[in-house]
Design a protein around this motif. Structure first.
Motif, PDB file in Angstrom:
ATOM      1  N   ALA A 206      94.604 -63.613 -69.674  1.00 40.76           N
ATOM      2  CA  ALA A 206      94.601 -63.593 -67.837  1.00 40.76           C
ATOM      3  C   ALA A 206      92.680 -63.733 -66.991  1.00 40.76           C
ATOM      4  CB  ALA A 206      95.705 -62.291 -67.239  1.00 40.76           C
ATOM      5  N   MET A 207      92.607 -62.860 -67.576  1.00 41.31           N
ATOM      6  CA  MET A 207      91.583 -62.773 -66.318  1.00 41.31           C
ATOM      7  C   MET A 207      90.010 -63.505 -67.102  1.00 41.31           C
ATOM      8  SD  MET A 207      90.509 -59.162 -66.672  1.00 41.31           S
ATOM      9  CE  MET A 207      88.484 -58.635 -65.944  1.00 41.31           C
ATOM     10  N   LYS A 208      90.413 -64.021 -68.555  1.00 38.83           N
ATOM     11  CA  LYS A 208      88.977 -65.226 -68.898  1.00 38.83           C
ATOM     12  C   LYS A 208      90.056 -67.068 -67.984  1.00 38.83           C
ATOM     13  CE  LYS A 208      87.976 -67.437 -73.023  1.00 38.83           C
ATOM     14  NZ  LYS A 208      87.322 -67.298 -74.365  1.00 38.83           N
ATOM     15  N   SER A 209      91.417 -66.717 -68.428  1.00 38.35           N
ATOM     16  CA  SER A 209      92.126 -68.015 -68.124  1.00 38.35           C
ATOM     17  C   SER A 209      91.706 -68.480 -66.492  1.00 38.35           C
ATOM     18  CB  SER A 209      93.647 -68.384 -68.323  1.00 38.35           C
ATOM     19  OG  SER A 209      94.589 -67.355 -67.852  1.00 38.35           O
ATOM     20  N   HIS A 210      91.841 -67.246 -65.426  1.00 37.72           N
ATOM     21  CA  HIS A 210      91.403 -67.713 -64.043  1.00 37.72           C
ATOM     22  C   HIS A 210      90.387 -67.191 -63.375  1.00 37.72           C
ATOM     23  CE1 HIS A 210      96.312 -66.893 -64.902  1.00 37.72           C
ATOM     24  NE2 HIS A 210      96.210 -67.570 -63.747  1.00 37.72           N
ATOM     25  N   GLY A 211      89.528 -66.978 -64.737  1.00 30.56           N
ATOM     26  CA  GLY A 211      88.175 -67.133 -64.130  1.00 30.56           C
ATOM     27  C   GLY A 211      88.012 -65.332 -63.249  1.00 30.56           C
ATOM     28  N   TRP A 212      88.621 -64.224 -63.914  1.00 28.37           N
ATOM     29  CA  TRP A 212      88.409 -63.266 -63.269  1.00 28.37           C
ATOM     30  C   TRP A 212      87.736 -62.471 -63.845  1.00 28.37           C
ATOM     31  CZ3 TRP A 212      94.167 -62.557 -62.650  1.00 28.37           C
ATOM     32  CH2 TRP A 212      94.958 -63.768 -61.481  1.00 28.37           C
ATOM     33  N   TYR A 213      87.000 -61.551 -62.785  1.00 32.17           N
ATOM     34  CA  TYR A 213      86.188 -60.523 -63.872  1.00 32.17           C
ATOM     35  C   TYR A 213      85.739 -58.953 -62.923  1.00 32.17           C
ATOM     36  CZ  TYR A 213      82.161 -61.817 -60.692  1.00 32.17           C
ATOM     37  OH  TYR A 213      81.787 -61.827 -59.428  1.00 32.17           O
ATOM     38  N   GLY A 214      85.651 -58.242 -63.861  1.00 31.41           N
ATOM     39  CA  GLY A 214      85.850 -56.950 -63.437  1.00 31.41           C
ATOM     40  C   GLY A 214      84.660 -56.887 -63.322  1.00 31.41           C
ATOM     41  N   VAL A 215      84.511 -55.483 -62.290  1.00 35.67           N
ATOM     42  CA  VAL A 215      82.748 -55.017 -62.130  1.00 35.67           C
ATOM     43  C   VAL A 215      83.230 -53.517 -61.959  1.00 35.67           C
ATOM     44  CG1 VAL A 215      81.274 -56.675 -61.274  1.00 35.67           C
ATOM     45  CG2 VAL A 215      82.732 -55.482 -59.305  1.00 35.67           C
ATOM     46  N   VAL A 216      82.100 -52.697 -62.498  1.00 36.88           N
ATOM     47  CA  VAL A 216      82.533 -50.994 -62.032  1.00 36.88           C
ATOM     48  C   VAL A 216      81.520 -50.983 -60.633  1.00 36.88           C
ATOM     49  CG1 VAL A 216      81.741 -48.528 -62.743  1.00 36.88           C
ATOM     50  CG2 VAL A 216      82.303 -50.391 -64.923  1.00 36.88           C
ATOM     51  N   VAL A 217      82.217 -49.799 -59.838  1.00 32.61           N
ATOM     52  CA  VAL A 217      81.848 -49.922 -58.428  1.00 32.61           C
ATOM     53  C   VAL A 217      81.391 -48.704 -58.969  1.00 32.61           C
ATOM     54  CG1 VAL A 217      82.991 -51.833 -56.954  1.00 32.61           C
ATOM     55  CG2 VAL A 217      83.735 -49.874 -57.215  1.00 32.61           C
ATOM     56  N   ALA A 218      82.186 -47.615 -59.290  1.00 33.34           N
ATOM     57  CA  ALA A 218      81.348 -46.178 -59.265  1.00 33.34           C
ATOM     58  C   ALA A 218      81.992 -45.714 -60.381  1.00 33.34           C
ATOM     59  CB  ALA A 218      82.151 -45.304 -57.636  1.00 33.34           C
ATOM     60  N   GLU A 219      81.345 -44.343 -60.564  1.00 35.49           N
ATOM     61  CA  GLU A 219      82.356 -44.031 -62.311  1.00 35.49           C
ATOM     62  C   GLU A 219      82.049 -42.347 -62.546  1.00 35.49           C
ATOM     63  OE1 GLU A 219      80.943 -46.402 -65.208  1.00 35.49           O
ATOM     64  OE2 GLU A 219      78.436 -46.366 -64.683  1.00 35.49           O
ATOM     65  N   THR A 220      82.605 -42.112 -62.599  1.00 31.60           N
ATOM     66  CA  THR A 220      81.962 -40.381 -62.793  1.00 31.60           C
ATOM     67  C   THR A 220      82.449 -39.720 -63.641  1.00 31.60           C
ATOM     68  OG1 THR A 220      81.801 -38.146 -61.303  1.00 31.60           O
ATOM     69  CG2 THR A 220      84.421 -38.926 -61.610  1.00 31.60           C
ATOM     70  N   ILE A 221      80.998 -39.293 -64.533  1.00 30.15           N
ATOM     71  CA  ILE A 221      81.927 -38.832 -65.798  1.00 30.15           C
ATOM     72  C   ILE A 221      81.565 -36.944 -66.018  1.00 30.15           C
ATOM     73  CG2 ILE A 221      79.262 -39.122 -66.685  1.00 30.15           C
ATOM     74  CD1 ILE A 221      80.774 -39.573 -69.616  1.00 30.15           C
TER      75      ILE A 221
ATOM     76  N   PRO B  40      77.881 -48.926 -48.632  1.00 31.61           N
ATOM     77  CA  PRO B  40      77.975 -49.735 -47.728  1.00 31.61           C
ATOM     78  C   PRO B  40      78.051 -51.416 -48.246  1.00 31.61           C
ATOM     79  CG  PRO B  40      76.084 -48.533 -47.213  1.00 31.61           C
ATOM     80  CD  PRO B  40      76.390 -47.856 -48.305  1.00 31.61           C
ATOM     81  N   SER B  41      78.806 -51.809 -47.773  1.00 31.78           N
ATOM     82  CA  SER B  41      79.202 -53.467 -47.936  1.00 31.78           C
ATOM     83  C   SER B  41      77.707 -53.939 -48.838  1.00 31.78           C
ATOM     84  CB  SER B  41      80.203 -53.935 -46.919  1.00 31.78           C
ATOM     85  OG  SER B  41      79.600 -55.652 -47.023  1.00 31.78           O
ATOM     86  N   THR B  42      77.987 -54.914 -49.523  1.00 32.31           N
ATOM     87  CA  THR B  42      76.785 -56.085 -49.348  1.00 32.31           C
ATOM     88  C   THR B  42      76.341 -56.841 -48.490  1.00 32.31           C
ATOM     89  OG1 THR B  42      77.881 -57.654 -50.799  1.00 32.31           O
ATOM     90  CG2 THR B  42      77.540 -56.261 -52.567  1.00 32.31           C
ATOM     91  N   ARG B  43      77.398 -56.962 -47.471  1.00 36.76           N
ATOM     92  CA  ARG B  43      77.170 -57.741 -46.125  1.00 36.76           C
ATOM     93  C   ARG B  43      76.184 -56.694 -45.100  1.00 36.76           C
ATOM     94  NH1 ARG B  43      82.604 -59.486 -47.868  1.00 36.76           N
ATOM     95  NH2 ARG B  43      82.512 -60.827 -48.760  1.00 36.76           N
ATOM     96  N   ALA B  44      76.259 -55.705 -45.372  1.00 41.51           N
ATOM     97  CA  ALA B  44      76.051 -54.112 -44.070  1.00 41.51           C
ATOM     98  C   ALA B  44      74.740 -53.800 -45.174  1.00 41.51           C
ATOM     99  CB  ALA B  44      77.018 -52.651 -44.595  1.00 41.51           C
ATOM    100  N   HIS B  45      73.368 -53.027 -44.021  1.00 37.20           N
ATOM    101  CA  HIS B  45      72.280 -53.037 -43.996  1.00 37.20           C
ATOM    102  C   HIS B  45      72.343 -51.357 -45.041  1.00 37.20           C
ATOM    103  CE1 HIS B  45      68.305 -52.926 -43.579  1.00 37.20           C
ATOM    104  NE2 HIS B  45      68.585 -51.607 -42.867  1.00 37.20           N
TER     105      HIS B  45
END
Length: 186
Positions: free
Chosen positions: A72-87, A175-180
């Motif tokens: 579904a991601m490929k056919s719609h042009g979507w992708y996921g990005v990891v924004v946080a992870e803890t191990i 902070p958001s990519t739009r924030a300082h």
């Protein structure tokens, strides 16, 4: 690139399992068997802590493919990005040791989906990671959960994210990519 051949093999195998066994629900457990290779080992002769997250990516590819999300991601042009992870580590994995990577979707909030990955030997957890991932559109913008679930179906029994996971996500957010976001050390 350091696990590219393993990634390609896992993707091929996941597509084969999808054709053979059909879709699995996103909340079902995805499991792949992996061996600790010499390239995974650090100077202390056990798996390097940084390698776990790279190998857990393999589990994520298997889960995304077998649930139909990757298609579904490929056919719609979507992708996921990891924004946080803890191990969290419990026991070391040694050279040539075979282990399972168990992966599953554990919930979502208004902005992200959460996955859990485990390194397991004989039913015993050696390491566990929690991943927070945002879904984005190649055309720009964030993919809403409504769009995602419309394409793949809303998983039955999708649990609420545990309180500690919500607290961790809030505490670890930048902070958001739009924030300082100056790099100031205190």
């Amino acid at each position: 690139m350091n696990v590219i051949w393993r990634t390609l093999f896992v993707m091929w195998r996941a597509r084969r399992r999808l054709r053979r066994d059909g879709l699995i629900a996103p909340t079902e457990l995805s499991c792949i068997r992996v061996t600790t290779l010499p390239t995974d080992i650090d100077v202390l002769r056990h798996m390097n802590n940084g390698r776990y997250l790279s190998l857990f990516d393999l589990g994520r590819w298997d889960l995304l493919t077998r649930t139909g999300m990757a298609g579904a991601m490929k056919s719609h042009g979507w992708y996921g990005v990891v924004v946080a992870e803890t191990i969290t580590f419990r026991k070391s994995l040694e050279l040539w040791q075979r282990f399972d990577i168990e992966s599953r979707l554990i919930g979502h909030d208004d902005k992200a989906i959460y996955l859990e990955h485990r390194a397991v030997i004989d039913g015993e957890i050696y390491a566990r990671a929690i991943i927070r991932s945002r879904m984005l559109k190649r055309s720009g913008g964030t993919l809403s959960h409504e769009e995602l679930f419309a394409a793949i179906g809303r998983p039955d029994g999708l649990p609420e994210v545990d309180e500690w996971v919500r607290d961790w996500a809030a505490a670890s957010a930048l902070p958001s990519t739009r924030a300082h976001a100056p790099s100031v050390w205190k």
